[in-house]
Design an enzyme around this catalytic site. Sequence first.
Site, PDB file in Angstrom:
ATOM      1  CB  SER A  14      -0.914   0.022   1.232  1.00  0.00           C
ATOM      2  OG  SER A  14      -0.138   0.035   2.417  1.00  0.00           O
ATOM      3  CD  GLU A  34      -4.797   2.248  -5.416  1.00  0.00           C
ATOM      4  OE1 GLU A  34      -5.063   3.459  -5.434  1.00  0.00           O
ATOM      5  OE2 GLU A  34      -4.002   1.742  -4.600  1.00  0.00           O
ATOM      6  CG  HIS A  83      -3.103  -1.276  -2.757  1.00  0.00           C
ATOM      7  ND1 HIS A  83      -3.501   0.021  -2.554  1.00  0.00           N
ATOM      8  CD2 HIS A  83      -3.094  -1.856  -1.518  1.00  0.00           C
ATOM      9  CE1 HIS A  83      -3.720   0.228  -1.265  1.00  0.00           C
ATOM     10  NE2 HIS A  83      -3.481  -0.905  -0.627  1.00  0.00           N
ATOM     11  CG  ASN A 121      -3.366   4.511   0.914  1.00  0.00           C
ATOM     12  OD1 ASN A 121      -4.388   4.624   1.569  1.00  0.00           O
ATOM     13  ND2 ASN A 121      -2.697   3.371   0.850  1.00  0.00           N
TER      14      ASN A 121
END
Length: 518
Positions: A124, A157, A145, A195
Amino acid sequence: MTSRNFSIETIGIVGTGAMGRGIAQIAALAGLTVRLYDTNPAAIGAARDYLAETFAKLTAKGKLDQARSRAALANVSGAQVVGDLADCDLVVEAIVEKLDVKQALFRELETVVSGRCVLASNTSSLSITAIAAGCTNPSRVAGYHFFNPVPLMKVVEVIDGLRSDPAVGDALMELARRMGHTPVRAKDMPGFIVNHAGRGMNTEGLRVAGEGVASFADIDRIMREQAGFRLGPFELLDLTALDVSHPVMESIYHQFYEEPRFTPSPITGTRLAGGLIGRKTGEGFYRYEDGKQQVPAEAPAPTELPHSVWVSKRYPEAHQAVVQLIAKAGVKLDEGATPAADSLIVVTPFGHDATTAAVDEALDATRVVAIDALFPLAAAQRRTLMTTPATSRTARETAHALFAADGVPVTVIRDSTGFVAQRVVATIVNIGCDIAQKQIATPDDIDLAVTLGLGYPRGPLALGDALGSKTILTILRNIFSVLGDPRYRPSPWLARRAQLGLSLTQRDAADTQTETQQ
């Protein structure tokens, strides 16, 4: 590695924690053969038992038929040694977030698997390019991800490292769809999409709290009930837990070489050190009793209305919205060119604080109260007022009574550039725009990733369009003019599209035309 016309049928998963189990679950249900490996042999059996129990529960609830449940579990077997992954078409690692450990695993896997096997990392926060750098053949390495819990968070992702073969990412995109997930494609940059985009809510919420503008609970109420988000920043931080989220905030900040937009807050560092981690430990920004969040009650609204109200005309649409509320409450509107001596003064700044708004119009700051008009006031679930440091108690309380007269709850905050919702939402939009500007992902994938990965009501670009890109630009420029903090500098993507009247979701016309011709 430039020709990869094969399907992925056998997947190895290294690491059998929550993420590894979740990936195994969706892969097995999609009909793939799954090999589980963990350095702790007991963890492999525990993971398979967990999957058996999960499939049984889904069957009992009628969400999975018996035959498919048995077939899915039969698809899962344990790998006692890394060599047992030799026949895999894909190996996904979901192990500890340490670069050297991941690199060592991938080097070992390269000695075992075939040349056509894809190696993917569920990291991540680490660079896919850096993970692949330890491999003999980095072109086979990509990021994959997933989000926790994997079966419920339907987005993944797919990250291309600098040396990743594009066909590897293509194969992972197709596999994600087969497993019932929505894939989004991103370049290898810190935080990828979700993120990275998530910095806006958390870091700006923390900045507002750090300035003493409002309490954690009030900031959350504003972001939920005024701005329409499912969770406020502090509820979200309690859910993810500070032992996870604070290191991510620090990591992204440092990976972007101290970019001001991502500056972490000492609030989370201090609370992490004190063990106030979040929901899982029973205490974070809130206390939790039997898993239930304990929220401080709001005081009842005052009832004494102002004698008359003068409203700034600096922003005509906001002025009209406030005037309608005043009429609804049956309070006299002061229509003079300047406020009468006994009138409450209401301003509607966008980005400026109440103090700057009062000084700019030469108003008596002791009677000035600002109201946030970014979101529709008439249909609001909550309204936000703020005062100057000189605002009298009478002005504050009569304004509170006025704007709560129709039963809508009102939060009164201390002076703040951009109130709470304006500055948090503008930051979310601005960071989303910068992700597009840097071509980390397409506008469509940015919005898709954020809505699915973070549960926002809209993606950042669509949100900016809905509220008006020119308005968001005004908010950021005005905050920057007061504070001089580069975290609020507008992204070129936002500034150019706002000036041209283009949607924030629109790519450059020449790029779109080139793709159409191809």
